[in-house]
Motif scaffolding. Structure first.
Motif, PDB file in Angstrom:
ATOM      1  N   GLU A 252       7.332   2.429   6.741  1.00  0.00           N
ATOM      2  CA  GLU A 252       6.093   1.711   7.018  1.00  0.00           C
ATOM      3  C   GLU A 252       5.542   2.181   8.367  1.00  0.00           C
ATOM      4  O   GLU A 252       6.272   2.240   9.350  1.00  0.00           O
ATOM      5  CB  GLU A 252       6.378   0.209   7.066  1.00  0.00           C
ATOM      6  CG  GLU A 252       5.198  -0.639   7.371  1.00  0.00           C
ATOM      7  CD  GLU A 252       4.215  -0.770   6.229  1.00  0.00           C
ATOM      8  OE1 GLU A 252       3.053  -1.090   6.493  1.00  0.00           O
ATOM      9  OE2 GLU A 252       4.613  -0.550   5.074  1.00  0.00           O
TER      10      GLU A 252
ATOM     11  N   ARG B 291      -1.096   3.793  12.886  1.00  0.00           N
ATOM     12  CA  ARG B 291      -2.318   3.826  12.081  1.00  0.00           C
ATOM     13  C   ARG B 291      -3.555   4.021  12.970  1.00  0.00           C
ATOM     14  O   ARG B 291      -4.466   4.763  12.625  1.00  0.00           O
ATOM     15  CB  ARG B 291      -2.448   2.563  11.247  1.00  0.00           C
ATOM     16  CG  ARG B 291      -1.402   2.467  10.160  1.00  0.00           C
ATOM     17  CD  ARG B 291      -1.534   1.177   9.362  1.00  0.00           C
ATOM     18  NE  ARG B 291      -0.413   0.969   8.484  1.00  0.00           N
ATOM     19  CZ  ARG B 291      -0.216   1.593   7.324  1.00  0.00           C
ATOM     20  NH1 ARG B 291      -1.089   2.483   6.916  1.00  0.00           N
ATOM     21  NH2 ARG B 291       0.832   1.325   6.593  1.00  0.00           N
TER      22      ARG B 291
ATOM     23  N   ASP C 242      -8.327   2.829   3.029  1.00  0.00           N
ATOM     24  CA  ASP C 242      -7.064   2.077   2.901  1.00  0.00           C
ATOM     25  C   ASP C 242      -6.440   1.814   4.273  1.00  0.00           C
ATOM     26  O   ASP C 242      -5.983   0.703   4.556  1.00  0.00           O
ATOM     27  CB  ASP C 242      -6.059   2.827   2.020  1.00  0.00           C
ATOM     28  CG  ASP C 242      -6.453   2.812   0.552  1.00  0.00           C
ATOM     29  OD1 ASP C 242      -7.313   1.990   0.171  1.00  0.00           O
ATOM     30  OD2 ASP C 242      -5.912   3.631  -0.199  1.00  0.00           O
ATOM     31  N   GLU C 243      -6.436   2.824   5.114  1.00  0.00           N
ATOM     32  CA  GLU C 243      -5.852   2.674   6.442  1.00  0.00           C
ATOM     33  C   GLU C 243      -6.691   1.719   7.302  1.00  0.00           C
ATOM     34  O   GLU C 243      -6.160   0.887   8.031  1.00  0.00           O
ATOM     35  CB  GLU C 243      -5.726   4.041   7.117  1.00  0.00           C
ATOM     36  CG  GLU C 243      -4.716   4.056   8.221  1.00  0.00           C
ATOM     37  CD  GLU C 243      -4.036   5.402   8.368  1.00  0.00           C
ATOM     38  OE1 GLU C 243      -2.877   5.392   8.800  1.00  0.00           O
ATOM     39  OE2 GLU C 243      -4.640   6.445   8.061  1.00  0.00           O
TER      40      GLU C 243
ATOM     41  N   ASN D 212     -13.922  -3.293   8.358  1.00  0.00           N
ATOM     42  CA  ASN D 212     -13.383  -1.931   8.424  1.00  0.00           C
ATOM     43  C   ASN D 212     -14.108  -1.089   9.471  1.00  0.00           C
ATOM     44  O   ASN D 212     -13.474  -0.303  10.177  1.00  0.00           O
ATOM     45  CB  ASN D 212     -13.443  -1.257   7.050  1.00  0.00           C
ATOM     46  CG  ASN D 212     -12.331  -1.722   6.139  1.00  0.00           C
ATOM     47  OD1 ASN D 212     -11.701  -2.752   6.370  1.00  0.00           O
ATOM     48  ND2 ASN D 212     -12.101  -0.983   5.068  1.00  0.00           N
TER      49      ASN D 212
ATOM     50  N   ASN E 144      -3.648   7.564  13.947  1.00  0.00           N
ATOM     51  CA  ASN E 144      -4.081   8.379  12.802  1.00  0.00           C
ATOM     52  C   ASN E 144      -5.596   8.354  12.643  1.00  0.00           C
ATOM     53  O   ASN E 144      -6.221   9.391  12.414  1.00  0.00           O
ATOM     54  CB  ASN E 144      -3.433   7.895  11.502  1.00  0.00           C
ATOM     55  CG  ASN E 144      -1.969   8.231  11.410  1.00  0.00           C
ATOM     56  OD1 ASN E 144      -1.455   9.054  12.160  1.00  0.00           O
ATOM     57  ND2 ASN E 144      -1.278   7.577  10.488  1.00  0.00           N
ATOM     58  N   ILE E 145      -6.179   7.169  12.754  1.00  0.00           N
ATOM     59  CA  ILE E 145      -7.635   7.043  12.622  1.00  0.00           C
ATOM     60  C   ILE E 145      -8.327   7.849  13.717  1.00  0.00           C
ATOM     61  O   ILE E 145      -9.296   8.564  13.460  1.00  0.00           O
ATOM     62  CB  ILE E 145      -8.075   5.562  12.674  1.00  0.00           C
ATOM     63  CG1 ILE E 145      -7.574   4.807  11.441  1.00  0.00           C
ATOM     64  CG2 ILE E 145      -9.594   5.437  12.817  1.00  0.00           C
ATOM     65  CD1 ILE E 145      -8.086   5.308  10.114  1.00  0.00           C
TER      66      ILE E 145
ATOM     67  N   ILE F 273     -10.623   7.202   4.498  1.00  0.00           N
ATOM     68  CA  ILE F 273      -9.718   6.451   5.383  1.00  0.00           C
ATOM     69  C   ILE F 273      -9.777   4.947   5.129  1.00  0.00           C
ATOM     70  O   ILE F 273      -9.219   4.165   5.891  1.00  0.00           O
ATOM     71  CB  ILE F 273     -10.006   6.752   6.873  1.00  0.00           C
ATOM     72  CG1 ILE F 273     -11.417   6.324   7.265  1.00  0.00           C
ATOM     73  CG2 ILE F 273      -9.747   8.216   7.198  1.00  0.00           C
ATOM     74  CD1 ILE F 273     -11.668   6.315   8.764  1.00  0.00           C
TER      75      ILE F 273
ATOM     76  N   LYS G  30       0.817  -1.211   0.000  1.00  0.00           N
ATOM     77  CA  LYS G  30       0.000   0.000   0.000  1.00  0.00           C
ATOM     78  C   LYS G  30       0.856   1.269   0.000  1.00  0.00           C
ATOM     79  O   LYS G  30       0.360   2.338  -0.242  1.00  0.00           O
ATOM     80  CB  LYS G  30      -0.913   0.020   1.226  1.00  0.00           C
ATOM     81  CG  LYS G  30      -1.836  -1.150   1.288  1.00  0.00           C
ATOM     82  CD  LYS G  30      -3.223  -0.710   1.104  1.00  0.00           C
ATOM     83  CE  LYS G  30      -4.153  -1.902   1.250  1.00  0.00           C
ATOM     84  NZ  LYS G  30      -5.209  -1.863   0.312  1.00  0.00           N
ATOM     85  N   SER G  31       2.140   1.146   0.324  1.00  0.00           N
ATOM     86  CA  SER G  31       3.010   2.313   0.412  1.00  0.00           C
ATOM     87  C   SER G  31       3.235   2.899  -0.972  1.00  0.00           C
ATOM     88  O   SER G  31       3.581   2.196  -1.908  1.00  0.00           O
ATOM     89  CB  SER G  31       4.347   1.923   1.048  1.00  0.00           C
ATOM     90  OG  SER G  31       5.157   3.061   1.159  1.00  0.00           O
TER      91      SER G  31
ATOM     92  N   ILE H 188      -6.008  -1.997   6.465  1.00  0.00           N
ATOM     93  CA  ILE H 188      -4.782  -2.535   7.067  1.00  0.00           C
ATOM     94  C   ILE H 188      -5.029  -2.912   8.531  1.00  0.00           C
ATOM     95  O   ILE H 188      -4.627  -3.987   8.984  1.00  0.00           O
ATOM     96  CB  ILE H 188      -3.620  -1.530   6.927  1.00  0.00           C
ATOM     97  CG1 ILE H 188      -3.250  -1.394   5.447  1.00  0.00           C
ATOM     98  CG2 ILE H 188      -2.417  -1.963   7.766  1.00  0.00           C
ATOM     99  CD1 ILE H 188      -2.331  -0.238   5.130  1.00  0.00           C
TER     100      ILE H 188
END
Length: 106
Positions: free
Chosen positions: A12, A18, A41-42, A54, A21-22, A39, A4-5, A45
């Motif tokens: 990473e 992560r 993609d995050e 999700n 961040n959320i 959000i 995903k990077s 993960i």
């Protein structure tokens, strides 16, 4: 390096980063559909890491961070964080919280 990077020189992010961040991004998000698209993609993960959906990953990230910050976590606290004037907006997410409890994640 995660697939995903987007930048090979970009480090990473850890799951903890992560999750943080959320939590930060979800402040006053209003639980809007567009917010979740931004959000996704995050969340994917985090969801893969915890083997959740999700939405469950979203709830889990916020609950973990609120708990680590020493906050009491109830529907009012979550509504305040998400910027929802009506706590009833969270009602549709209660089954997802129940599933996290059934999985013994919460």
């Amino acid at each position: 390096m995660s697939k995903k990077s987007s930048n090979i020189n970009e480090p990473e992010l850890s799951i903890a980063d992560r999750i943080g961040n959320i939590y930060e991004k979800s402040k006053d998000c209003g639980l809007a559909e567009d917010f979740f698209k931004n959000i996704d993609d995050e969340l994917t993960i985090i969801a893969e890491y915890f083997k959740t959906t999700n939405i469950q990953a979203f709830l889990l990230a916020n609950i973990i961070t609120m708990n680590i910050n020493g906050r009491s976590i109830g529907s009012r606290e979550m509504s305040d964080h998400f910027g929802c004037s009506n706590t009833m907006n969270l009602l549709k997410y209660f089954p997802e919280l129940d599933k996290l409890c059934e999985k013994r994640i919460l």
